[in-house]
Design a protein around this motif. Structure first.
Motif, PDB file in Angstrom:
ATOM      1  N   VAL A   1       6.626  19.408  -4.340  1.00 16.93           N
ATOM      2  CA  VAL A   1       5.943  18.895  -3.151  1.00 16.93           C
ATOM      3  C   VAL A   1       5.718  17.388  -3.293  1.00 16.93           C
ATOM      4  CG1 VAL A   1       3.767  18.925  -1.879  1.00 16.93           C
ATOM      5  CG2 VAL A   1       4.864  21.068  -2.527  1.00 16.93           C
ATOM      6  N   PHE A   2       5.277  16.952  -4.488  1.00 16.68           N
ATOM      7  CA  PHE A   2       5.071  15.516  -4.693  1.00 16.68           C
ATOM      8  C   PHE A   2       6.399  14.765  -4.643  1.00 16.68           C
ATOM      9  CE2 PHE A   2       0.863  16.662  -6.439  1.00 16.68           C
ATOM     10  CZ  PHE A   2       0.120  15.752  -5.727  1.00 16.68           C
ATOM     11  N   GLY A   3       7.458  15.378  -5.187  1.00 13.21           N
ATOM     12  CA  GLY A   3       8.783  14.763  -5.110  1.00 13.21           C
ATOM     13  C   GLY A   3       9.205  14.576  -3.658  1.00 13.21           C
ATOM     14  N   LEU A   4       8.981  15.614  -2.834  1.00 13.86           N
ATOM     15  CA  LEU A   4       9.348  15.526  -1.420  1.00 13.86           C
ATOM     16  C   LEU A   4       8.498  14.491  -0.700  1.00 13.86           C
ATOM     17  CD1 LEU A   4       9.982  19.236  -0.376  1.00 13.86           C
ATOM     18  CD2 LEU A   4      11.648  17.390  -0.640  1.00 13.86           C
ATOM     19  N   ALA A   5       7.205  14.420  -1.058  1.00 13.12           N
ATOM     20  CA  ALA A   5       6.329  13.417  -0.440  1.00 13.12           C
ATOM     21  C   ALA A   5       6.858  12.020  -0.749  1.00 13.12           C
ATOM     22  CB  ALA A   5       4.907  13.577  -0.964  1.00 13.12           C
ATOM     23  N   PHE A   6       7.272  11.826  -2.010  1.00 13.24           N
ATOM     24  CA  PHE A   6       7.852  10.536  -2.412  1.00 13.24           C
ATOM     25  C   PHE A   6       9.082  10.216  -1.567  1.00 13.24           C
ATOM     26  CE2 PHE A   6      11.120   8.355  -4.858  1.00 13.24           C
ATOM     27  CZ  PHE A   6      10.468   7.202  -5.244  1.00 13.24           C
ATOM     28  N   LEU A   7       9.962  11.219  -1.444  1.00  6.81           N
ATOM     29  CA  LEU A   7      11.208  10.995  -0.701  1.00  6.81           C
ATOM     30  C   LEU A   7      10.932  10.707   0.772  1.00  6.81           C
ATOM     31  CD1 LEU A   7      13.614  13.652  -2.218  1.00  6.81           C
ATOM     32  CD2 LEU A   7      13.820  11.169  -2.320  1.00  6.81           C
ATOM     33  N   SER A   8       9.976  11.452   1.372  1.00  5.30           N
ATOM     34  CA  SER A   8       9.703  11.231   2.801  1.00  5.30           C
ATOM     35  C   SER A   8       9.208   9.809   3.029  1.00  5.30           C
ATOM     36  CB  SER A   8       8.664  12.216   3.344  1.00  5.30           C
ATOM     37  OG  SER A   8       8.539  13.312   2.529  1.00  5.30           O
ATOM     38  N   LEU A   9       8.308   9.359   2.154  1.00  2.06           N
ATOM     39  CA  LEU A   9       7.803   7.991   2.311  1.00  2.06           C
ATOM     40  C   LEU A   9       8.924   6.967   2.167  1.00  2.06           C
ATOM     41  CD1 LEU A   9       4.341   7.296   0.634  1.00  2.06           C
ATOM     42  CD2 LEU A   9       5.069   6.968   2.993  1.00  2.06           C
TER      43      LEU A   9
ATOM     44  N   LYS B   1       0.840  -1.206   0.000  1.00  2.00           N
ATOM     45  CA  LYS B   1       0.000   0.000   0.000  1.00  2.00           C
ATOM     46  C   LYS B   1       0.869   1.247   0.000  1.00  2.00           C
ATOM     47  CE  LYS B   1      -3.932  -2.144   2.154  1.00  2.00           C
ATOM     48  NZ  LYS B   1      -4.230  -2.767   3.436  1.00  2.00           N
ATOM     49  N   LEU B   2       1.954   1.173   0.783  1.00  2.00           N
ATOM     50  CA  LEU B   2       2.900   2.288   0.842  1.00  2.00           C
ATOM     51  C   LEU B   2       3.543   2.510  -0.529  1.00  2.00           C
ATOM     52  CD1 LEU B   2       3.537   3.734   3.556  1.00  2.00           C
ATOM     53  CD2 LEU B   2       5.752   2.611   3.496  1.00  2.00           C
ATOM     54  N   VAL B   3       3.923   1.393  -1.174  1.00  2.00           N
ATOM     55  CA  VAL B   3       4.571   1.491  -2.482  1.00  2.00           C
ATOM     56  C   VAL B   3       3.602   2.054  -3.515  1.00  2.00           C
ATOM     57  CG1 VAL B   3       5.784   0.209  -4.269  1.00  2.00           C
ATOM     58  CG2 VAL B   3       6.042  -0.453  -1.898  1.00  2.00           C
ATOM     59  N   ALA B   4       2.332   1.620  -3.428  1.00  3.45           N
ATOM     60  CA  ALA B   4       1.326   2.136  -4.364  1.00  3.45           C
ATOM     61  C   ALA B   4       1.178   3.643  -4.205  1.00  3.45           C
ATOM     62  CB  ALA B   4      -0.009   1.441  -4.131  1.00  3.45           C
ATOM     63  N   LEU B   5       1.161   4.089  -2.949  1.00  2.00           N
ATOM     64  CA  LEU B   5       1.039   5.527  -2.674  1.00  2.00           C
ATOM     65  C   LEU B   5       2.246   6.275  -3.245  1.00  2.00           C
ATOM     66  CD1 LEU B   5      -0.805   7.521  -1.226  1.00  2.00           C
ATOM     67  CD2 LEU B   5       0.577   7.215   0.827  1.00  2.00           C
ATOM     68  N   ASN B   6       3.434   5.692  -3.030  1.00  5.33           N
ATOM     69  CA  ASN B   6       4.659   6.303  -3.531  1.00  5.33           C
ATOM     70  C   ASN B   6       4.649   6.397  -5.049  1.00  5.33           C
ATOM     71  OD1 ASN B   6       6.651   7.502  -2.173  1.00  5.33           O
ATOM     72  ND2 ASN B   6       7.866   5.667  -1.790  1.00  5.33           N
ATOM     73  N   THR B   7       4.188   5.315  -5.683  1.00  7.62           N
ATOM     74  CA  THR B   7       4.101   5.298  -7.141  1.00  7.62           C
ATOM     75  C   THR B   7       3.154   6.383  -7.624  1.00  7.62           C
ATOM     76  OG1 THR B   7       4.434   2.914  -7.031  1.00  7.62           O
ATOM     77  CG2 THR B   7       3.665   3.801  -9.117  1.00  7.62           C
ATOM     78  N   ALA B   8       2.027   6.533  -6.907  1.00  8.72           N
ATOM     79  CA  ALA B   8       1.058   7.570  -7.277  1.00  8.72           C
ATOM     80  C   ALA B   8       1.691   8.947  -7.178  1.00  8.72           C
ATOM     81  CB  ALA B   8      -0.166   7.470  -6.377  1.00  8.72           C
ATOM     82  N   PHE B   9       2.445   9.190  -6.081  1.00  8.84           N
ATOM     83  CA  PHE B   9       3.120  10.491  -5.924  1.00  8.84           C
ATOM     84  C   PHE B   9       3.991  10.796  -7.133  1.00  8.84           C
ATOM     85  CE2 PHE B   9       3.023  10.288  -1.020  1.00  8.84           C
ATOM     86  CZ  PHE B   9       1.808  10.951  -1.026  1.00  8.84           C
ATOM     87  N   LEU B  10       4.792   9.797  -7.528  1.00  7.91           N
ATOM     88  CA  LEU B  10       5.748  10.034  -8.612  1.00  7.91           C
ATOM     89  C   LEU B  10       5.033  10.235  -9.945  1.00  7.91           C
ATOM     90  CD1 LEU B  10       8.733  10.292  -8.244  1.00  7.91           C
ATOM     91  CD2 LEU B  10       9.034   8.018  -9.163  1.00  7.91           C
ATOM     92  N   LEU B  11       3.960   9.462 -10.142  1.00  2.54           N
ATOM     93  CA  LEU B  11       3.210   9.565 -11.394  1.00  2.54           C
ATOM     94  C   LEU B  11       2.529  10.929 -11.502  1.00  2.54           C
ATOM     95  CD1 LEU B  11       2.849   7.670 -13.717  1.00  2.54           C
ATOM     96  CD2 LEU B  11       0.761   6.826 -12.685  1.00  2.54           C
TER      97      LEU B  11
END
Lengths: 136, 213
Positions: free
Chosen positions: B115-123, B75-85
């Motif tokens: 912001v999305f890049g940072l969200a990806f990195l934080s996760l 679920k975490l990975v899916a969220l991360n993928t969504a951020f990057l996409l």
């Protein structure tokens, strides 16, 4: 775009402005690319999380989806086509893909055979492969 | 374009005087940068290919430690993928605004992308810290070494992408959408979308296939 680049630049700004654009996409390109990517990402996650197919089949389906999505990104986000930079971008990409396939396939092939062939003493018969996999 | 541009430049050259230089180099100086950057991306692609090959070889060497199926939270990975996409398409919007000459709109979209890049990195950092805290650090097994090397290298690329992005926000804010800044934005665009392409490989081969039994 060109009128703005003229603001920031002097006499030869116009031509450069045109060049700097290269092959950039339209809103339509980005939207199509995004929607396709969402679909091509969601299905693999769903397949794995909901355990729809047997694991072996899932693996191949995942790889197929990844390959298609890479192509979608290349076309709609990176705007790769045969005319960009007079075809040199495409040439560089094809070259990279060839080197990549040789290297990946070669490494995996050689290393799996090493695993299978060099550890006969640790486990008998067909277990050799699994025995090798427990190596750190 | 070459014929028309060249003759134009030649005429302009007579007027300006010093432009014979432009006449010679005018053919595609900007395309040169973009092509050069593309070459860099392709060589970067080979670095990732090496890391993927390493992971393919070592990815199931658990050394009695935890496996991917036990460690990964999809679920975490899916969220991360969504951020990057999503960050990929917001960068696309930034490019579209920049090409239309909307400066503040371009900066806004760049900010959203950041912001999305940072969200990806934080996760991702949260995930790494969590793994190391559980005793599944890079020194635990061959699988985890290759995992941290591959995903960490990608994360490092995203980090530098974000730094580059913030730099460009200031550049565009200060100097406007000049030809140079448009060129830099185009390079970062290629870099950013390229990282998304690499992430397709990461979530497919590492996370999804690693979770399969």
């Amino acid at each position: 775009m060109s009128d703005h680049s003229n603001h920031g630049h002097d006499h030869h700004g116009h031509h450069h402005g045109h060049d700097a654009g290269g092959s950039h996409g339209s809103l339509k390109d980005y939207t199509i690319g995004f929607i396709l990517s969402v679909i091509l990402t969601a299905i693999p996650f769903w397949l794995v999380m909901a355990k729809v197919l047997p694991p072996g089949t899932t693996g191949y389906v995942l790889m197929a989806f990844a390959a298609v999505q890479v192509v979608v990104h290349m076309i709609y986000f990176l705007h790769l086509n045969s005319s960009a930079e007079h075809g040199w971008s495409m040439m560089a990409t094809i070259f990279t893909v060839i080197v990549l396939v040789i290297m990946m396939a070669g490494s995996i092939w050689v290393m799996y055979h090493m695993n299978a062939n060099m550890m006969p003493g640790m486990d008998a018969g067909s277990d050799a492969l699994h025995g090798a996999h427990d190596m750190p | 374009m070459s014929e028309f541009t060249a003759s134009n430049q030649a005429e302009a050259g007579n007027a300006v005087g010093d432009a014979s230089r432009y006449y010679v180099t005018e053919h595609h100086p900007e395309n040169g940068t973009l092509l050069g950057f593309w070459m860099y991306l392709m060589s970067d692609c080979l670095i990732f290919a090496c890391l993927f090959a390493t992971y393919a070889v070592l990815g199931r060497n658990y050394a009695g430690g935890p496996s991917g199926a036990e460690l990964f939270d999809l679920k975490l990975v899916a969220l991360n993928t969504a951020f990057l996409l999503v960050s990929s398409i917001t960068y696309g919007f930034a490019m579209l605004s920049a090409h239309k000459g909307f400066k503040s709109k371009a900066i806004l979209w760049l900010g959203v992308t950041g912001v999305f890049g940072l969200a990806f990195l934080s996760l991702e950092i949260y995930e790494f810290v969590h793994l190391i805290h559980e005793g599944a650090g890079p020194q635990r097994s061959g699988f985890l070494t290759s995992f941290f090397a591959l995903v960490g290298t990608h994360g490092l690329h995203v980090t530098f992408g974000v730094i580059w992005l913030v730099t460009l926000m200031f550049q565009v804010g200060k100097h406007g959408l000049t030809v140079e800044n448009l060129r830099r934005l185009t390079c970062l665009s290629m870099f950013w979308h390229f990282l998304d392409v690499i992430w397709i490989g990461v979530f497919t081969f590492v996370y999804l296939m690693g979770t399969l039994p």
